[in-house]
Motif scaffolding. Structure first.
Motif, short mmCIF file in Angstrom:
data_model
loop_
_atom_site.label_atom_id
_atom_site.label_comp_id
_atom_site.label_asym_id
_atom_site.label_seq_id
_atom_site.Cartn_x
_atom_site.Cartn_y
_atom_site.Cartn_z
N THR A 198 -5.56 7.93 -10.63
CA THR A 198 -5.43 8.40 -12.02
C THR A 198 -5.95 9.83 -12.17
OG1 THR A 198 -7.52 7.33 -12.66
CG2 THR A 198 -5.47 6.09 -13.02
N GLY A 199 -6.71 10.32 -11.19
CA GLY A 199 -7.17 11.70 -11.19
C GLY A 199 -6.15 12.68 -10.67
N LEU A 200 -5.06 12.19 -10.10
CA LEU A 200 -4.01 13.08 -9.61
C LEU A 200 -3.40 13.87 -10.76
CD1 LEU A 200 -2.24 10.62 -7.15
CD2 LEU A 200 -3.40 12.74 -6.49
N PRO A 201 -3.31 15.19 -10.67
CA PRO A 201 -2.71 15.97 -11.76
C PRO A 201 -1.26 15.55 -12.08
CG PRO A 201 -4.00 17.40 -10.36
CD PRO A 201 -3.95 16.05 -9.68
N LEU A 202 -0.52 15.06 -11.07
CA LEU A 202 0.86 14.61 -11.31
C LEU A 202 0.93 13.15 -11.74
CD1 LEU A 202 2.77 16.36 -8.37
CD2 LEU A 202 3.12 16.74 -10.82
N TYR A 203 -0.21 12.47 -11.86
CA TYR A 203 -0.23 11.05 -12.20
C TYR A 203 0.64 10.70 -13.42
CZ TYR A 203 -1.91 6.46 -13.58
OH TYR A 203 -1.97 5.14 -13.96
N PRO A 204 0.60 11.48 -14.50
CA PRO A 204 1.43 11.11 -15.66
C PRO A 204 2.94 11.09 -15.37
CG PRO A 204 -0.19 12.76 -16.27
CD PRO A 204 -0.22 12.66 -14.77
N TYR A 205 3.35 11.70 -14.27
CA TYR A 205 4.77 11.80 -13.93
C TYR A 205 5.13 10.94 -12.72
CZ TYR A 205 3.80 15.89 -16.76
OH TYR A 205 3.37 16.72 -17.76
N MET A 206 4.25 10.00 -12.34
CA MET A 206 4.46 9.22 -11.12
C MET A 206 4.74 7.75 -11.39
SD MET A 206 1.48 10.39 -8.52
CE MET A 206 1.54 11.93 -7.66
N ASP A 207 5.57 7.19 -10.52
CA ASP A 207 5.68 5.74 -10.37
C ASP A 207 4.92 5.44 -9.09
OD1 ASP A 207 7.36 5.30 -12.61
OD2 ASP A 207 9.10 5.92 -11.43
N ILE A 208 3.96 4.51 -9.16
CA ILE A 208 3.08 4.24 -8.02
C ILE A 208 3.11 2.75 -7.69
CG2 ILE A 208 0.69 4.26 -7.21
CD1 ILE A 208 0.19 6.67 -8.98
N SER A 209 3.18 2.47 -6.39
CA SER A 209 3.10 1.10 -5.88
C SER A 209 1.95 1.06 -4.88
CB SER A 209 4.42 0.74 -5.20
OG SER A 209 4.30 -0.48 -4.51
N VAL A 210 1.09 0.04 -4.99
CA VAL A 210 -0.09 -0.08 -4.13
C VAL A 210 -0.06 -1.42 -3.41
CG1 VAL A 210 -2.62 -0.21 -4.09
CG2 VAL A 210 -1.47 1.36 -5.67
N GLN A 211 -0.35 -1.38 -2.11
CA GLN A 211 -0.47 -2.61 -1.32
C GLN A 211 -1.73 -2.52 -0.47
OE1 GLN A 211 3.34 -2.37 0.72
NE2 GLN A 211 4.02 -4.17 -0.41
N PRO A 212 -2.64 -3.52 -0.60
CA PRO A 212 -3.81 -3.55 0.28
C PRO A 212 -3.39 -3.89 1.70
CG PRO A 212 -3.77 -5.48 -1.15
CD PRO A 212 -2.62 -4.61 -1.55
N LEU A 213 -4.11 -3.35 2.67
CA LEU A 213 -3.80 -3.56 4.08
C LEU A 213 -5.00 -4.16 4.80
CD1 LEU A 213 -2.18 -0.07 4.83
CD2 LEU A 213 -0.98 -2.21 4.34
N CYS A 214 -4.72 -4.86 5.88
CA CYS A 214 -5.77 -5.36 6.76
C CYS A 214 -5.28 -5.26 8.20
CB CYS A 214 -6.18 -6.79 6.40
SG CYS A 214 -4.90 -8.01 6.60
N ALA A 215 -6.21 -5.39 9.12
CA ALA A 215 -5.87 -5.28 10.54
C ALA A 215 -4.91 -6.39 10.95
CB ALA A 215 -7.14 -5.36 11.38
N HIS A 216 -3.99 -6.05 11.85
CA HIS A 216 -3.05 -7.03 12.38
C HIS A 216 -3.63 -7.58 13.68
CE1 HIS A 216 0.56 -8.84 14.02
NE2 HIS A 216 1.10 -8.73 12.82
N PRO A 217 -3.59 -8.88 13.90
CA PRO A 217 -4.21 -9.46 15.09
C PRO A 217 -3.53 -9.04 16.42
CG PRO A 217 -3.03 -11.14 13.85
CD PRO A 217 -3.03 -9.90 13.01
N SER A 218 -2.32 -8.51 16.36
CA SER A 218 -1.63 -8.07 17.58
C SER A 218 -1.83 -6.60 17.87
CB SER A 218 -0.13 -8.36 17.47
OG SER A 218 0.10 -9.74 17.39
N SER A 219 -2.52 -5.89 16.98
CA SER A 219 -2.72 -4.46 17.17
C SER A 219 -3.68 -4.19 18.32
CB SER A 219 -3.27 -3.82 15.89
OG SER A 219 -3.54 -2.45 16.12
N ILE A 220 -3.36 -3.16 19.12
CA ILE A 220 -4.27 -2.76 20.20
C ILE A 220 -5.25 -1.69 19.71
CG2 ILE A 220 -2.63 -3.36 22.01
CD1 ILE A 220 -2.08 -0.30 22.28
N HIS A 221 -5.13 -1.27 18.45
CA HIS A 221 -6.00 -0.24 17.87
C HIS A 221 -7.06 -0.88 16.99
CE1 HIS A 221 -3.19 2.77 19.31
NE2 HIS A 221 -2.22 2.06 18.78
N ASN A 222 -8.18 -0.18 16.86
CA ASN A 222 -9.21 -0.64 15.93
C ASN A 222 -8.74 -0.45 14.51
OD1 ASN A 222 -10.97 -1.22 18.03
ND2 ASN A 222 -11.81 0.86 18.04
N ALA A 223 -9.19 -1.29 13.61
CA ALA A 223 -8.79 -1.22 12.20
C ALA A 223 -9.36 0.03 11.55
CB ALA A 223 -9.26 -2.44 11.45
#
Length: 94
Positions: free
Chosen positions: A69-94
């Motif tokens: 909401t602090g983004l200066p362009l926020y009033p002109y944006m459509d925003i979609s948010v998705q929380p993420l978590c580590a995938h058990p098959s990933s070889i990288h650290n979360a």
């Protein structure tokens, strides 16, 4: 907490170009500050659109909400948010 955020910008044609340019300059400075602080980890442009896909690393939902909401362009944006978590098959650290 990691979040995938999709942002599409819809600046109205009626907004004077000078005003739009000023808002875009503020947006760039704000987003780059958040990147330097390690809160905005990645940002990718969506080809052919005034849109991006970004990854944020913040303490919680409230912090993400305040940053978005602090983004200066926020009033002109459509925003979609998705929380993420580590995938058990990933070889990288979360």
């Amino acid at each position: 907490m990691l979040f995938k955020v999709e942002m599409t910008v819809n600046i109205p044609a009626s907004l004077p170009a000078e005003q739009a340019d000023e808002i875009k300059a503020k947006e760039k400075a704000y987003s780059q500050r958040l990147q330097r602080e390690g809160k905005w980890l990645h940002i990718w442009r969506v080809v052919g659109q005034y849109a991006n896909v970004s990854i944020f690393d913040v303490a919680d939902n409230q912090e993400l909400h305040l940053l978005l909401t602090g983004l200066p362009l926020y009033p002109y944006m459509d925003i979609s948010v998705q929380p993420l978590c580590a995938h058990p098959s990933s070889i990288h650290n979360a």
